[in-house]
Design a protein around this motif. Sequence first.
Motif, short mmCIF file in Angstrom:
data_model
loop_
_atom_site.label_atom_id
_atom_site.label_comp_id
_atom_site.label_asym_id
_atom_site.label_seq_id
_atom_site.Cartn_x
_atom_site.Cartn_y
_atom_site.Cartn_z
N SER A 161 0.84 -1.21 0.00
CA SER A 161 0.00 0.00 0.00
C SER A 161 0.86 1.26 0.00
O SER A 161 0.57 2.23 -0.71
CB SER A 161 -0.88 0.06 1.25
N ALA A 162 1.90 1.21 0.80
CA ALA A 162 2.77 2.39 0.90
C ALA A 162 3.48 2.63 -0.43
O ALA A 162 3.60 3.78 -0.89
CB ALA A 162 3.78 2.20 2.04
N TYR A 163 3.94 1.56 -1.07
CA TYR A 163 4.57 1.71 -2.39
C TYR A 163 3.57 2.27 -3.40
O TYR A 163 3.87 3.17 -4.17
CB TYR A 163 5.12 0.37 -2.89
N GLN A 164 2.38 1.69 -3.39
CA GLN A 164 1.38 2.12 -4.36
C GLN A 164 1.09 3.61 -4.22
O GLN A 164 1.06 4.35 -5.22
CB GLN A 164 0.11 1.29 -4.16
N ASP A 165 0.91 4.06 -3.01
CA ASP A 165 0.62 5.49 -2.80
C ASP A 165 1.82 6.36 -3.19
O ASP A 165 1.66 7.39 -3.84
CB ASP A 165 0.28 5.75 -1.32
N ALA A 166 2.99 5.93 -2.80
CA ALA A 166 4.18 6.73 -3.08
C ALA A 166 4.37 6.87 -4.59
O ALA A 166 4.69 7.95 -5.11
CB ALA A 166 5.42 6.10 -2.44
N ILE A 167 4.18 5.77 -5.30
CA ILE A 167 4.37 5.80 -6.75
C ILE A 167 3.30 6.68 -7.40
O ILE A 167 3.61 7.52 -8.25
CB ILE A 167 4.36 4.36 -7.30
N ASN A 168 2.07 6.50 -6.98
CA ASN A 168 1.00 7.34 -7.55
C ASN A 168 1.23 8.82 -7.27
O ASN A 168 0.96 9.67 -8.12
CB ASN A 168 -0.37 6.91 -6.99
N GLU A 169 1.72 9.11 -6.11
CA GLU A 169 1.88 10.51 -5.72
C GLU A 169 3.08 11.19 -6.37
O GLU A 169 3.15 12.41 -6.42
CB GLU A 169 2.04 10.61 -4.19
N THR A 170 4.05 10.40 -6.83
CA THR A 170 5.31 11.02 -7.25
C THR A 170 5.77 10.62 -8.66
O THR A 170 6.90 10.95 -9.05
CB THR A 170 6.46 10.68 -6.27
N SER A 171 4.92 9.90 -9.40
CA SER A 171 5.32 9.60 -10.78
C SER A 171 4.91 10.79 -11.64
O SER A 171 3.72 11.07 -11.80
CB SER A 171 4.66 8.31 -11.27
N THR A 172 5.89 11.50 -12.15
CA THR A 172 5.61 12.69 -12.95
C THR A 172 6.19 12.49 -14.35
O THR A 172 6.94 11.54 -14.59
CB THR A 172 6.26 13.94 -12.31
N ASP A 173 5.84 13.38 -15.26
CA ASP A 173 6.38 13.25 -16.62
C ASP A 173 7.90 13.37 -16.60
O ASP A 173 8.60 12.67 -17.34
CB ASP A 173 5.79 14.32 -17.54
N ASP A 174 8.40 14.24 -15.75
CA ASP A 174 9.85 14.47 -15.73
C ASP A 174 10.60 13.48 -14.84
O ASP A 174 11.81 13.30 -15.02
CB ASP A 174 10.15 15.89 -15.24
N ALA A 175 9.92 12.89 -13.89
CA ALA A 175 10.59 11.96 -12.97
C ALA A 175 9.68 10.74 -12.78
O ALA A 175 9.12 10.52 -11.71
CB ALA A 175 10.88 12.64 -11.63
N PRO A 176 9.56 9.93 -13.83
CA PRO A 176 8.58 8.85 -13.81
C PRO A 176 9.03 7.63 -12.99
O PRO A 176 10.23 7.40 -12.82
CB PRO A 176 8.48 8.45 -15.29
N TRP A 177 8.05 6.90 -12.50
CA TRP A 177 8.27 5.58 -11.92
C TRP A 177 8.01 4.51 -12.97
O TRP A 177 7.07 4.64 -13.77
CB TRP A 177 7.30 5.33 -10.77
N TYR A 178 8.81 3.47 -12.92
CA TYR A 178 8.56 2.26 -13.71
C TYR A 178 8.40 1.10 -12.73
O TYR A 178 9.22 0.95 -11.81
CB TYR A 178 9.74 1.94 -14.64
N VAL A 179 7.35 0.31 -12.93
CA VAL A 179 7.14 -0.89 -12.11
C VAL A 179 7.66 -2.08 -12.91
O VAL A 179 7.07 -2.49 -13.91
CB VAL A 179 5.65 -1.07 -11.77
N VAL A 180 8.80 -2.60 -12.47
CA VAL A 180 9.52 -3.61 -13.26
C VAL A 180 9.27 -5.00 -12.66
O VAL A 180 9.58 -5.23 -11.48
CB VAL A 180 11.03 -3.31 -13.24
N PRO A 181 8.73 -5.94 -13.44
CA PRO A 181 8.54 -7.31 -12.94
C PRO A 181 9.89 -7.87 -12.49
O PRO A 181 10.87 -7.79 -13.24
CB PRO A 181 8.03 -8.08 -14.16
N ALA A 182 9.94 -8.43 -11.28
CA ALA A 182 11.25 -8.77 -10.71
C ALA A 182 11.36 -10.23 -10.28
O ALA A 182 12.33 -10.62 -9.65
CB ALA A 182 11.55 -7.85 -9.53
N ASP A 183 10.37 -11.05 -10.67
CA ASP A 183 10.48 -12.48 -10.29
C ASP A 183 11.57 -13.18 -11.10
O ASP A 183 12.09 -14.20 -10.66
CB ASP A 183 9.14 -13.19 -10.49
#
Lengths: 292, 292
Positions: free
Chosen positions: B233-255
Amino acid sequence: MADHHTDDNDGGDHEGSLPDERALRTAIGRLRVKPGSDLVLAKRATDGDFGMSKEQALARLTETRARIDVLQQRLYAESRRSVLLVVQAMDAAGKDGTIRNVLTGLNPAGIRVSSFKAPGGPEAQHDYLWRVHQQCPSRGDIAVFNRSHYEDVLVVRVKQFVPEAVWRRRYAHIRHFEQLLGDEGTTVVKVFLHVSKDEQARRFQERLDDPEKRWKFRAGDLDDRALWPEFQSAYQDAINETSTDDAPWYVVPADSNSRRNMAVGEILRATLERLDPQIPEPEAGLDGVKVV
Amino acid sequence: MADHHTDDNDGGDHEGSLPDERALRTAIGRLRVKPGSDLVLAKRATDGDFGMSKEQALARLTETRARIDVLQQRLYAESRRSVLLVVQAMDAAGKDGTIRNVLTGLNPAGIRVSSFKAPGGPEAQHDYLWRVHQQCPSRGDIAVFNRSHYEDVLVVRVKQFVPEAVWRRRYAHIRHFEQLLGDEGTTVVKVFLHVSKDEQARRFQERLDDPEKRWKFRAGDLDDRALWPEFQSAYQDAINETSTDDAPWYVVPADSNSRRNMAVGEILRATLERLDPQIPEPEAGLDGVKVV
C-alpha cells in the motif's frame, strides 16, 4: 611522431607463456618506493614491459580483474575495512584510462572514484585535506582518487600558489593523515604513472590531430609541459617524503598503456590479498528456519 | 519451494530471434506509471518476461550495456547534465543484483552508487532530504540510489516512525525536490522492482539454506515480510503521488532476474538516448598546433 603509438608496437619478442607469478610479483615489488631509499625519478623506467607483450599484459589484467572482483565482494560483505588507491601523474600519462581499465567490471556499488580539480567554493575555504577526507572510502569500499591531496604539494608548489614554508610542512600533514586512515581501517596505496616527456608529446599530438579527441586538449596543457623539470622535482620530493610502509608509493612505467594498467591491477590485487577480507558469519539462530 | 528458481525455468517457448526494438520499447513503456493513472500495484505483473527467454534477455542486456557505455562516455565528456536512477524494492527483489548487472562494465569514474540505510548521526539531525541531496550526481555523472528518500514515505510510514500528517506531506516535498533536480539538469528516473510474495519466500529460503549466502539474511527480514500488505500500500501510494512526466516511476517485474535486469537496462538506456549527450567542441585556435 604522432603515427607512433607505444601500444601498437608489440616488440614481438615476448611470445610464449606469461612470466611466472613470483617473477611478476618481484618486478612489481621493485616499483615500490621504500621509505628512506632516496628515489631518483629520472632513474626509474617509464617504458618497463615486465617481460610481457601487450597481449600478455591484457590477458594478465583480465585474470587480475576477476580476482579483484572476488576480493572486492568479500571486502564489501565484510564491511569492516576499506582501500584507498591514489592515482597521480603528469597529463596524458593515463590516469583516466588506468582507472577505467583496472576497475571496469567490478561492482560499481563498492567503488567510488573521486576526481579532484582545482578547489573552488567551500573547498577553497577550508584546509586542503578537508574535501579529500570527505571522499575517503566507507568500510567495505574501494575509493580511487584521480588526483588528490598531493596536488597541494605538486601544482601548488610548481605554480607557487603558496610560499615554500607552507607546502613544505604539508608532507608531515599528509603522512599523519594517511597514518590516521591506516590506523582506522583504510589501507592507502599510491601510484605515480611515470610517463616520459617524449611519450607525453606523442599523446598530446594525437589528441590534437584526432578530431574525436581534440576536445580533451587544452592550450593550458602546454604551460604545464613547459614546467616539466619542476613537476618532476616536485613529484620526486613528494614521493620520497610520503612513501611509508603502510602507505607506499609505486612508480609505474606508463609509456605503455597495457603494461601500466596491468601493473596497477597487480598492485591493487596484492593490496587486497594482504587484507584477505572474509565473508561475515551469519546471525545465530537461523538453523532450520522456514520462510512462510 | 527452495529448489525452484525462476531463472532456471526457461519456459522453452522463446526460441528464435529477439522481439523487435519497437515491440520491446512498447513493452517497457507500459511499465511506466503515467501521472494520474491511479496505479493498482496488485494488477501489475511480477513475472513479465517481455516475450524473451533468459538467454535472450541476457544477450539483450549485453547489447544495451555496450550502448549505455557509449552514451555514458558522452554524458561524462559533455559534463553538463546528469542522471539519477532511484532503485526501490521489497527485500530480495534484487536491488543489489540489478545495480551490479546493469552497471558493471561501465566506467566507474562516471557512476556513483549510494546505499541509504537507516539514518544515523548527523543524517538523523537534518531533514530527510539533506543526506540524499548530498549524493545527487555531479554534472556528467550517473548516480544510482539503492534505497532513497522514498524510504521516508515507506518504512517510515509502515513502521509508524512519524504520524500520518508528517509522511503524507512528504509526497509534495519529494515532487518539488525532483522538480528542482530536473530543472537544474539532473534527469530523475525511478524503478520499483516488483517481486511476488512467493518469490520473496523462495529467495529468503535459498539464502537460509545456502551456507555461502546465509550471512545476507537477518531475522528482521521476516518482520518486514509480515507487513507485506502495508508495504505494498505504501509503495502504491508513493508511486501514484510522485510519478511525474519528468521523474517517472517504472514498475519492473522482478520475479525473473534476467528480465528484470534487462528491463532496467532498457529504461536507463532510453533515458540517456533522450538526453542525447554530445562530445564538447574543442577549444578554438588548436589547428596546426605542434607539441614540442
